[in-house]
Design an enzyme around this catalytic site. Structure first.
Site, PDB file in Angstrom:
ATOM      1  N   ASP A 201     -11.283   2.051   4.054  1.00  0.00           N
ATOM      2  CA  ASP A 201     -11.410   0.594   3.906  1.00  0.00           C
ATOM      3  C   ASP A 201     -12.892   0.199   3.811  1.00  0.00           C
ATOM      4  O   ASP A 201     -13.217  -0.945   3.500  1.00  0.00           O
ATOM      5  CB  ASP A 201     -10.792  -0.076   5.153  1.00  0.00           C
ATOM      6  CG  ASP A 201      -9.921  -1.255   4.795  1.00  0.00           C
ATOM      7  OD1 ASP A 201      -9.725  -1.491   3.587  1.00  0.00           O
ATOM      8  OD2 ASP A 201      -9.432  -1.936   5.719  1.00  0.00           O
TER       9      ASP A 201
ATOM     10  N   LYS B  17       0.845  -1.204   0.000  1.00  0.00           N
ATOM     11  CA  LYS B  17       0.000   0.000   0.000  1.00  0.00           C
ATOM     12  C   LYS B  17       0.879   1.253   0.000  1.00  0.00           C
ATOM     13  O   LYS B  17       0.595   2.231  -0.699  1.00  0.00           O
ATOM     14  CB  LYS B  17      -0.917  -0.016   1.238  1.00  0.00           C
ATOM     15  CG  LYS B  17      -2.014  -1.064   1.113  1.00  0.00           C
ATOM     16  CD  LYS B  17      -2.676  -1.403   2.441  1.00  0.00           C
ATOM     17  CE  LYS B  17      -3.618  -2.599   2.259  1.00  0.00           C
ATOM     18  NZ  LYS B  17      -4.090  -3.183   3.507  1.00  0.00           N
TER      19      LYS B  17
ATOM     20  N   GLN C 140      -4.711  -2.001   9.739  1.00  0.00           N
ATOM     21  CA  GLN C 140      -4.463  -3.291   9.088  1.00  0.00           C
ATOM     22  C   GLN C 140      -4.971  -4.435   9.964  1.00  0.00           C
ATOM     23  O   GLN C 140      -4.602  -4.549  11.137  1.00  0.00           O
ATOM     24  CB  GLN C 140      -2.947  -3.437   8.819  1.00  0.00           C
ATOM     25  CG  GLN C 140      -2.574  -4.682   8.053  1.00  0.00           C
ATOM     26  CD  GLN C 140      -3.113  -4.698   6.623  1.00  0.00           C
ATOM     27  OE1 GLN C 140      -3.070  -3.712   5.905  1.00  0.00           O
ATOM     28  NE2 GLN C 140      -3.651  -5.844   6.215  1.00  0.00           N
TER      29      GLN C 140
END
Ligand code: NAP
Length: 287
Positions: free
Chosen positions: A120, A53, A97
């Site tokens: 997200d 990312k 994450q």
């Protein structure tokens, strides 16, 4: 002939477009969009995803920050970090994450993220907006799957689509996005009695279960489009999907390779969501 659905090429198109937009912002002396990724501990797969990312942000000129926190951090401390990022006007997108260490509650942490920075798309507010077909952040992998289907001009309206897997991360949201596009969607899972009954009749099968080579030729018809979301590491270190690629390639109409299919799309959609968050934040500042 099976057409391979190239996620790398499609993701690059998205990235090229974002790179131009960020370049224009710079030329006009505007603030640069920023994604901040919070990584707790040193889970090897997570380290590799986070590095991917970070590199993607660098490729398009987006500011990228990775906050590495010790795996011993408490729930309260982690939520404080998230709240600090919520209040930081330089940060447009926040991604925690997953998975988190077992002692931490991921739902509570995700709920602490400001929904306008939840790039997200996992905050319950964004999940609800998606279900109501209202504007919010769509989760990156499902959104990437839809983008890839569109890139290859796969018709969705009125089509029979089977999603195998019902996780909150992939199965459920991709089923919802497909339903929002007027497909007739069937969601199958580990308790489905006769999976083949559904998959044989499907125009599109999305498989997201985490079982290497699970979807075989006998599951699908030759007109089927197969979207393979799985990422499984074999004992020999090779990455493979949930579909038996070698058997299906040459038989089905379209298939996504692993790697190089859905994976790159997920990252591209994260960048796109962060860009959208940036525009929304800037628009609010101008009011
Ligand atoms: P997950 O949370 O473990 O969910 C797996 C789902 O598969 C569950 O709903 C489970 O059913 C179902 N399932 C398991 N075995 C099955 C079987 N034999 N037949 C039918 N259904 C079965 O996994 P996930 O997070 O959705 O991820 C799925 C895969 O996608 C993993 O390989 C993951 O690494 C990969 N992934 C890839 C990306 C990407 O960017 N390419 C992103 C996210 C995930 P029950 O609900 O009944 O248990």
């Amino acid at each position: 002939m099976t057409e391979l659905m190239d996620g790398r090429m499609t993701a690059k198109k998205v990235e090229d477009d974002l790179k131009i937009k960020i370049g224009l912002l710079r030329e006009r002396g505007k603030r640069t969009p920023q994604l901040t990724v919070v990584l707790v501990g040193d889970h090897p797969a997570s380290l590799s995803y986070v590095a991917g990312k970070d590199k993607a942000c660098q490729r398009i000129g987006m500011n990228s920050e990775v906050l590495r926190l010790p795996r011993t951090i408490s729930q309260t401390e982690l939520i404080k970090v998230v709240q600090r990022l919520n209040d930081d006007s330089q940060v447009d997108g926040i991604l925690v994450q997953l998975p988190l260490p077992a002692e931490l509650d991921p739902q509570e942490v995700v709920r602490a993220i400001d929904p306008s920075k939840d790039v997200d798309g996992l905050h319950p507010i964004n999940v609800g907006l998606m279900h109501m077909q209202l504007k919010g952040f769509e989760p990156c992998t499902p959104r990437g799957i839809l983008r890839l289907l569109d890139e290859y001009q796969i018709p969705l309206q009125g089509k029979d689509i089977v999603v195998i897997g019902r996780s909150n991360l992939v199965g459920r949201p991709v089923a919802q996005l497909l339903l929002n596009r007027n497909a007739t969607v069937t969601v199958c899972h580990s308790k489905t009695a006769d999976l083949q009954r559904y998959t044989r009749a499907a125009d599109v099968v999305v498989v997201a279960i985490g079982r290497p080579h699970f979807l075989r030729k006998e599951h699908v018809s030759s007109k089927c489009v197969v979207i393979d979301v799985g990422i499984n590491r074999l004992e020999n270190g090779k990455l493979t999907g949930d579909a038996d690629f070698d058997a299906l390639n040459g038989y089905v109409s379209h298939i996504t390779p692993v790697p190089g299919g859905v994976g790159p799309m997920t990252i591209a959609m994260l960048l796109e969501n962060t860009m959208d968050a940036y525009y929304a934040h800037e628009a609010l500042r101008e009011v």
